[in-house]
Design an enzyme around this catalytic site. Sequence first.
Site, short mmCIF file in Angstrom:
data_model
loop_
_atom_site.label_atom_id
_atom_site.label_comp_id
_atom_site.label_asym_id
_atom_site.label_seq_id
_atom_site.Cartn_x
_atom_site.Cartn_y
_atom_site.Cartn_z
N SER A 161 18.52 8.61 -11.03
CA SER A 161 17.85 7.51 -11.73
C SER A 161 16.84 8.14 -12.68
O SER A 161 16.41 9.28 -12.47
CB SER A 161 17.13 6.61 -10.72
OG SER A 161 16.22 5.73 -11.37
N TYR A 187 10.55 5.13 -3.97
CA TYR A 187 11.83 5.27 -4.66
C TYR A 187 11.81 6.47 -5.59
O TYR A 187 12.77 7.24 -5.65
CB TYR A 187 12.13 3.98 -5.43
CG TYR A 187 13.46 3.99 -6.15
CD1 TYR A 187 14.66 4.12 -5.45
CD2 TYR A 187 13.53 3.84 -7.53
CE1 TYR A 187 15.88 4.11 -6.11
CE2 TYR A 187 14.73 3.82 -8.20
CZ TYR A 187 15.91 3.97 -7.49
OH TYR A 187 17.12 3.96 -8.15
#
Length: 261
Positions: A145, A158
């Site tokens: 990501s 995250y």
Amino acid sequence: MATAPAAPSAASRIAVVTGASSGIGAATARRLAAAGYRVVLTARREDRVEALAKEITEAGGSATAYRLDVTDRAAVDEFATAFKTIGVLVNNAGGALGADPVATGDPEDWRTMYETNVLGTLNVTQALLPKLEASGDGTVVVVSSTAGHGTYEGGGGYVAAKHGAHVLAETLRLEIVGRPVRVIEIAPGMVKTDEFALTRFGGDRERAEKVYEGVAEPLTADDVAETITWAVTRPSHVNVDLLVLRPRAQASNTKVHREQR
């Protein structure tokens, strides 16, 4: 003259996709099947991957479904025994939980994100790496990501997990150079799928929709899947080390153009 996607060789035509029950994983399975791979769909939700395998097969592709929790090492090792060789591993299983600041974040959410995004990727990669090498032309894909390359407020857990996934891919590439396995990292930015934000916010649909509010065209799961398939189907000597993709409206993790209504 543009180079056409390379057809998978007989020895490398099996592609394993984790987290294939929805979103990017499901879209990637469809794209790889259309490119000529025999796709192996894994996820915890067996009914979802079985339905997708049926869909792909009925469309003329080849697909098999397995129920698999990537954080269960014993189950992953057992799964790996089903293969002599594979050509592609797409480590897509992951996800985000919560958006609390570091000071008040839930350690259980952080642990779950780390176990899925990092240890899950480690488990499957370790179990299948010998099978990838045995193919003589293997490819490991880590779907990380943009969170693995920059921080933002409320994303600590995250971001930490996706930084871990990025480092795993980068380190593996260094360690296996000279062996017939490529390591590709695909790092998407804002992708609007049915479940990512909804899961992150515990099913709060209104809060999930605000993530994309005013953004004309976030990336779709198929945008990312097409990119993964493009990278995988480059000639064997071409390694796409890292490919970052974002929608045009997103300049960084924290700068997004939102149209006024």
